[in-house]
Design a protein around this motif. Structure first.
Motif, mmCIF file in Angstrom:
data_model
loop_
_atom_site.group_PDB
_atom_site.id
_atom_site.type_symbol
_atom_site.label_atom_id
_atom_site.label_comp_id
_atom_site.label_asym_id
_atom_site.label_seq_id
_atom_site.Cartn_x
_atom_site.Cartn_y
_atom_site.Cartn_z
ATOM 1 N N LYS A 134 0.964 -1.163 0.189
ATOM 2 C CA LYS A 134 0.055 0.183 0.017
ATOM 3 C C LYS A 134 0.422 1.669 -0.021
ATOM 4 N N GLY A 135 0.196 2.639 -0.418
ATOM 5 C CA GLY A 135 1.051 3.395 -0.581
ATOM 6 C C GLY A 135 1.690 4.007 -2.036
ATOM 7 N N THR A 136 1.890 5.382 -2.635
ATOM 8 C CA THR A 136 2.441 6.370 -3.957
ATOM 9 C C THR A 136 3.605 5.507 -4.531
ATOM 10 N N LEU A 153 9.978 13.593 -16.703
ATOM 11 C CA LEU A 153 8.783 13.171 -16.664
ATOM 12 C C LEU A 153 8.308 12.073 -15.204
ATOM 13 N N GLN A 154 6.420 13.068 -14.686
ATOM 14 C CA GLN A 154 6.586 11.629 -13.127
ATOM 15 C C GLN A 154 5.694 11.779 -13.471
ATOM 16 N N GLN A 155 5.179 10.504 -13.033
ATOM 17 C CA GLN A 155 4.049 10.161 -12.753
ATOM 18 C C GLN A 155 3.598 9.297 -11.274
ATOM 19 N N SER A 156 2.829 8.977 -11.125
ATOM 20 C CA SER A 156 2.763 8.096 -9.420
ATOM 21 C C SER A 156 1.626 7.582 -9.600
ATOM 22 N N VAL A 157 0.436 6.324 -9.070
ATOM 23 C CA VAL A 157 -0.159 5.734 -9.107
ATOM 24 C C VAL A 157 -0.510 5.238 -6.901
#
Length: 159
Positions: A134-136, A153-157
Protein backbone atom coordinates in the motif's frame (compact mmCIF):
# COMPACT_ATOMS: atom_id res chain seq x y z
CA UNK A 1 119.08 60.06 -58.01
CA UNK A 2 116.63 57.54 -59.29
CA UNK A 3 113.86 58.71 -61.55
CA UNK A 4 110.25 58.58 -60.49
CA UNK A 5 107.44 58.45 -62.99
CA UNK A 6 104.69 60.76 -61.80
CA UNK A 7 102.46 60.15 -64.78
CA UNK A 8 98.88 59.02 -64.25
CA UNK A 9 98.28 55.38 -64.35
CA UNK A 10 96.03 54.17 -67.10
CA UNK A 11 93.57 51.25 -66.88
CA UNK A 12 95.92 49.23 -68.98
CA UNK A 13 98.75 49.78 -66.53
CA UNK A 14 96.66 48.55 -63.52
CA UNK A 15 96.61 44.85 -63.66
CA UNK A 16 95.52 42.49 -60.92
CA UNK A 17 97.16 39.15 -60.68
CA UNK A 18 94.99 36.01 -60.50
CA UNK A 19 96.17 35.34 -56.95
CA UNK A 20 95.15 38.86 -55.91
CA UNK A 21 91.74 38.45 -57.54
CA UNK A 22 91.18 35.17 -55.71
CA UNK A 23 92.17 36.83 -52.44
CA UNK A 24 89.68 39.69 -52.99
CA UNK A 25 86.91 37.28 -53.99
CA UNK A 26 87.56 35.26 -50.83
CA UNK A 27 87.25 38.39 -48.74
CA UNK A 28 83.84 39.07 -50.30
CA UNK A 29 82.64 35.44 -50.05
CA UNK A 30 83.12 35.18 -46.27
CA UNK A 31 80.64 37.97 -45.36
CA UNK A 32 78.15 36.66 -47.95
CA UNK A 33 78.31 33.16 -46.48
CA UNK A 34 77.84 34.47 -42.92
CA UNK A 35 74.85 36.58 -44.01
CA UNK A 36 73.30 33.59 -45.77
CA UNK A 37 73.74 31.28 -42.74
CA UNK A 38 72.34 33.84 -40.31
CA UNK A 39 69.60 35.22 -42.54
CA UNK A 40 68.17 32.07 -44.14
CA UNK A 41 66.45 30.68 -41.00
CA UNK A 42 64.78 34.02 -40.42
CA UNK A 43 63.49 34.08 -43.98
CA UNK A 44 62.22 30.50 -43.69
CA UNK A 45 60.56 31.27 -40.35
CA UNK A 46 58.85 34.28 -41.87
CA UNK A 47 57.70 32.25 -44.84
CA UNK A 48 56.20 29.37 -42.82
CA UNK A 49 54.65 30.96 -39.73
CA UNK A 50 51.42 32.31 -41.15
CA UNK A 51 48.70 32.21 -38.52
CA UNK A 52 45.11 31.33 -39.21
CA UNK A 53 42.13 31.20 -36.91
CA UNK A 54 38.93 29.28 -37.25
CA UNK A 55 35.53 30.45 -36.12
CA UNK A 56 34.22 28.63 -33.05
CA UNK A 57 30.53 28.68 -32.30
CA UNK A 58 29.63 27.94 -28.71
CA UNK A 59 26.08 27.40 -27.60
CA UNK A 60 24.10 25.81 -24.83
CA UNK A 61 21.52 23.06 -24.91
CA UNK A 62 19.08 22.30 -22.14
CA UNK A 63 17.99 18.68 -22.06
CA UNK A 64 14.20 18.77 -21.79
CA UNK A 65 11.95 16.24 -20.08
CA UNK A 66 10.09 13.90 -22.40
CA UNK A 67 6.77 15.58 -23.20
CA UNK A 68 4.62 12.48 -22.85
CA UNK A 69 4.59 8.74 -22.41
CA UNK A 70 1.90 6.29 -23.44
CA UNK A 71 1.19 3.27 -21.30
CA UNK A 72 -0.34 2.04 -18.05
CA UNK A 73 0.87 2.48 -14.48
CA UNK A 74 -1.07 0.14 -12.23
CA UNK A 75 -1.04 -1.73 -8.97
CA UNK A 76 -0.14 -5.38 -9.35
CA UNK A 77 0.34 -8.61 -7.46
CA UNK A 78 3.11 -10.97 -8.46
CA UNK A 79 3.59 -14.29 -6.64
CA UNK A 80 1.66 -12.99 -3.64
CA UNK A 81 3.65 -9.73 -3.40
CA UNK A 82 1.96 -6.44 -4.06
CA UNK A 83 3.55 -3.63 -5.98
CA UNK A 84 3.20 -1.58 -9.14
CA UNK A 85 4.11 -2.00 -12.77
CA UNK A 86 4.28 0.30 -15.75
CA UNK A 87 4.11 -0.84 -19.33
CA UNK A 88 4.64 1.83 -21.91
CA UNK A 89 4.05 1.64 -25.62
CA UNK A 90 5.77 4.83 -26.67
CA UNK A 91 7.05 8.21 -25.58
CA UNK A 92 7.76 11.61 -27.07
CA UNK A 93 11.37 11.49 -28.18
CA UNK A 94 13.76 14.19 -27.00
CA UNK A 95 15.99 15.75 -29.65
CA UNK A 96 19.65 14.67 -29.41
CA UNK A 97 18.84 12.05 -26.74
CA UNK A 98 21.40 9.27 -26.48
CA UNK A 99 19.26 7.26 -24.04
CA UNK A 100 16.54 7.35 -21.40
CA UNK A 101 16.23 6.26 -17.77
CA UNK A 102 12.97 4.81 -16.39
CA UNK A 103 12.69 4.51 -12.61
CA UNK A 104 9.80 3.04 -10.60
CA UNK A 105 10.03 3.62 -6.84
CA UNK A 106 7.88 1.94 -4.18
CA UNK A 107 6.72 3.69 -0.99
CA UNK A 108 8.96 1.41 1.08
CA UNK A 109 12.14 2.12 -0.84
CA UNK A 110 12.91 -0.50 -3.46
CA UNK A 111 13.20 0.87 -6.92
CA UNK A 112 13.64 -0.53 -10.39
CA UNK A 113 15.92 1.46 -12.71
CA UNK A 114 16.03 0.64 -16.40
CA UNK A 115 18.25 2.19 -19.04
CA UNK A 116 16.46 2.47 -22.39
CA UNK A 117 17.98 2.97 -25.83
CA UNK A 118 16.55 5.83 -27.93
CA UNK A 119 15.04 3.42 -30.45
CA UNK A 120 13.39 1.19 -27.79
CA UNK A 121 9.92 2.73 -27.50
CA UNK A 122 8.18 -0.11 -25.65
CA UNK A 123 9.21 -1.40 -22.25
CA UNK A 124 7.90 -2.77 -18.96
CA UNK A 125 9.19 -1.80 -15.54
CA UNK A 126 7.92 -3.55 -12.39
CA UNK A 127 8.71 -3.04 -8.71
CA UNK A 128 7.31 -4.93 -5.74
CA UNK A 129 7.01 -3.45 -2.28
CA UNK A 130 8.75 -4.87 0.79
CA UNK A 131 5.66 -4.30 2.93
CA UNK A 132 1.98 -4.70 2.26
CA UNK A 133 2.12 -2.95 -1.12
CA UNK A 134 0.00 0.00 0.00
CA UNK A 135 1.14 3.53 -0.74
CA UNK A 136 2.21 5.73 -3.63
CA UNK A 137 4.45 4.36 -6.36
CA UNK A 138 6.29 6.94 -8.43
CA UNK A 139 7.47 6.52 -12.01
CA UNK A 140 10.04 8.92 -13.43
CA UNK A 141 11.30 9.04 -17.00
CA UNK A 142 14.22 11.22 -18.12
CA UNK A 143 16.31 11.76 -21.24
CA UNK A 144 20.10 11.69 -21.42
CA UNK A 145 22.27 13.55 -23.90
CA UNK A 146 25.78 12.22 -23.43
CA UNK A 147 26.63 12.58 -19.73
CA UNK A 148 23.82 15.10 -19.04
CA UNK A 149 20.38 14.15 -17.77
CA UNK A 150 17.28 16.24 -18.20
CA UNK A 151 14.41 16.73 -15.76
CA UNK A 152 11.98 13.90 -15.03
CA UNK A 153 8.56 13.30 -16.47
CA UNK A 154 6.80 11.98 -13.37
CA UNK A 155 3.64 9.95 -12.79
CA UNK A 156 2.31 8.30 -9.63
CA UNK A 157 -0.20 5.65 -8.67
CA UNK A 158 -1.55 4.96 -5.17
CA UNK A 159 -2.23 1.36 -4.31
Amino acid sequence: MPSVNLAKHSAASLQVSPAGLAHRTGLLAVPLAVALVLGAPGLAYGAFTARTTAALNVGTYTVPAPASIGGTLECTTDQGKKGAAISFTGFAAVGRATGYTATLTSPTGPQAVTEIAPEDTTHEVKVLSKGNGKGTYTFTFSARVGPWTGPDLQQSVTC
